[in-house]
Design a protein around this motif. Structure first.
Motif, PDB file in Angstrom:
ATOM      1  N   ASP A  98      14.364  -0.674   0.734  1.00  0.00           N
ATOM      2  CA  ASP A  98      12.868  -1.098   0.106  1.00  0.00           C
ATOM      3  C   ASP A  98      11.749  -0.527   1.186  1.00  0.00           C
ATOM      4  O   ASP A  98      11.398  -0.967   2.555  1.00  0.00           O
ATOM      5  CB  ASP A  98      12.600  -2.997   0.342  1.00  0.00           C
ATOM      6  CG  ASP A  98      10.678  -3.143  -0.294  1.00  0.00           C
ATOM      7  OD1 ASP A  98       9.890  -2.115  -0.771  1.00  0.00           O
ATOM      8  OD2 ASP A  98      11.342  -4.344  -1.199  1.00  0.00           O
ATOM      9  N   LYS A  99      11.295   0.301   1.875  1.00  0.00           N
ATOM     10  CA  LYS A  99       9.777   0.942   2.290  1.00  0.00           C
ATOM     11  C   LYS A  99       8.240   0.097   2.655  1.00  0.00           C
ATOM     12  O   LYS A  99       7.797   0.212   3.535  1.00  0.00           O
ATOM     13  CB  LYS A  99       9.263   1.798   2.203  1.00  0.00           C
ATOM     14  CG  LYS A  99      10.690   3.134   2.027  1.00  0.00           C
ATOM     15  CD  LYS A  99      11.495   3.780   3.031  1.00  0.00           C
ATOM     16  CE  LYS A  99      12.731   4.265   3.430  1.00  0.00           C
ATOM     17  NZ  LYS A  99      13.322   4.143   4.263  1.00  0.00           N
ATOM     18  N   ARG A 100       8.648  -1.360   1.973  1.00  0.00           N
ATOM     19  CA  ARG A 100       7.231  -1.801   1.695  1.00  0.00           C
ATOM     20  C   ARG A 100       7.278  -2.739   2.592  1.00  0.00           C
ATOM     21  O   ARG A 100       6.458  -3.233   3.332  1.00  0.00           O
ATOM     22  CB  ARG A 100       6.877  -2.378   0.299  1.00  0.00           C
ATOM     23  CG  ARG A 100       6.410  -1.917  -0.219  1.00  0.00           C
ATOM     24  CD  ARG A 100       6.252  -2.640  -1.268  1.00  0.00           C
ATOM     25  NE  ARG A 100       7.401  -2.586  -1.922  1.00  0.00           N
ATOM     26  CZ  ARG A 100       7.869  -3.266  -3.307  1.00  0.00           C
ATOM     27  NH1 ARG A 100       7.386  -4.004  -3.644  1.00  0.00           N
ATOM     28  NH2 ARG A 100       9.106  -4.366  -3.327  1.00  0.00           N
ATOM     29  N   ILE A 101       8.731  -2.783   3.077  1.00  0.00           N
ATOM     30  CA  ILE A 101       9.213  -3.997   3.835  1.00  0.00           C
ATOM     31  C   ILE A 101       9.762  -3.403   5.516  1.00  0.00           C
ATOM     32  O   ILE A 101      10.314  -2.508   5.502  1.00  0.00           O
ATOM     33  CB  ILE A 101      10.802  -4.645   3.291  1.00  0.00           C
ATOM     34  CG1 ILE A 101      10.096  -5.614   2.400  1.00  0.00           C
ATOM     35  CG2 ILE A 101      10.403  -5.777   4.867  1.00  0.00           C
ATOM     36  CD1 ILE A 101      11.376  -6.048   1.879  1.00  0.00           C
ATOM     37  N   LEU A 102       8.959  -4.033   6.601  1.00  0.00           N
ATOM     38  CA  LEU A 102       8.914  -3.584   8.270  1.00  0.00           C
ATOM     39  C   LEU A 102      10.246  -4.468   8.850  1.00  0.00           C
ATOM     40  O   LEU A 102       9.624  -5.661   8.436  1.00  0.00           O
ATOM     41  CB  LEU A 102       7.995  -3.295   9.133  1.00  0.00           C
ATOM     42  CG  LEU A 102       6.446  -2.241   8.698  1.00  0.00           C
ATOM     43  CD1 LEU A 102       5.312  -2.586   9.302  1.00  0.00           C
ATOM     44  CD2 LEU A 102       7.587  -1.586   8.773  1.00  0.00           C
ATOM     45  N   ARG A 103      11.214  -4.294   9.407  1.00  0.00           N
ATOM     46  CA  ARG A 103      12.005  -4.939  10.117  1.00  0.00           C
ATOM     47  C   ARG A 103      11.795  -4.809  11.321  1.00  0.00           C
ATOM     48  O   ARG A 103      11.324  -4.034  11.567  1.00  0.00           O
ATOM     49  CB  ARG A 103      13.327  -5.129  10.233  1.00  0.00           C
ATOM     50  CG  ARG A 103      13.977  -4.454   7.842  1.00  0.00           C
ATOM     51  CD  ARG A 103      14.642  -6.180   7.993  1.00  0.00           C
ATOM     52  NE  ARG A 103      14.354  -6.100   6.613  1.00  0.00           N
ATOM     53  CZ  ARG A 103      14.161  -7.099   5.904  1.00  0.00           C
ATOM     54  NH1 ARG A 103      14.138  -8.321   6.156  1.00  0.00           N
ATOM     55  NH2 ARG A 103      14.911  -7.326   4.717  1.00  0.00           N
ATOM     56  N   LEU A 104      11.565  -6.282  11.585  1.00  0.00           N
ATOM     57  CA  LEU A 104      11.681  -6.313  13.478  1.00  0.00           C
ATOM     58  C   LEU A 104      12.488  -7.036  14.055  1.00  0.00           C
ATOM     59  O   LEU A 104      13.014  -6.900  14.217  1.00  0.00           O
ATOM     60  CB  LEU A 104      10.563  -8.342  13.351  1.00  0.00           C
ATOM     61  CG  LEU A 104       9.295  -7.964  12.526  1.00  0.00           C
ATOM     62  CD1 LEU A 104       8.525  -8.990  12.162  1.00  0.00           C
ATOM     63  CD2 LEU A 104       8.032  -6.815  12.898  1.00  0.00           C
TER      64      LEU A 104
END
Length: 154
Positions: A98-104
């Motif tokens: 899901d390209k809307r979500i950024l993982r940290l």
């Protein structure tokens, strides 16, 4: 008894629960002050340390997940994240599905700084908690957890 005397008789100063509550509040302020001072040389604030600890324990979480874990709004994370990125401590990666979500994730520098900060934190905890037996520490912890649960219901 007049109205003023009646009100004065109901003030909480002599109530043991009130005195204990004030002691807890003062202890929390002293801990925050001491930890903040200890983190200054590392260029970290307590909220940033909380973020780094959570990213270390749960790598790859989203900003939304991190905010939920820290019991803060996403806006808090949005404000702190660029500071940690600018210091080279945290990086964001696109989620594979899901390209809307950024993982940290922590960077190697972020992990190294966290380990330094944890030494500061651990020394403070050891210094403060050395005044109590392990049993008293556990009882205090259990009481603080119950207080947190009661207030979380609000």
């Amino acid at each position: 008894m007049n109205k003023k005397q009646e009100l004065a008789a109901n003030l909480p100063w002599d109530n043991p629960r009130f005195r204990t509550w004030i002691a807890v509040a003062r202890a929390e302020k002293a801990i925050v002050r001491a930890l903040g001072k200890g983190l200054e040389p590392l260029g970290l604030k307590i909220a940033q340390l909380d973020m780094l600890m959570n990213l270390y324990r749960h790598p790859g979480q989203s900003q939304h997940d991190l905010a939920r874990r820290l019991l803060v709004g996403r806006s808090n994370i949005t404000m702190l994240l660029p500071q940690l990125e600018a210091q080279g401590l945290v990086r964001r990666e696109n989620d594979a599905s899901d390209k809307r979500i950024l993982r940290l994730h922590l960077t190697p520098e972020g992990e190294a700084r966290l380990m330094e900060a944890l030494e500061v934190y651990t020394r403070l905890i050891d210094r403060v908690m050395a005044q109590s037996t392990p049993e008293a520490c556990e009882a205090m912890g259990e009481q603080m957890r119950r207080i947190s649960e009661v207030l979380a219901e609000d």
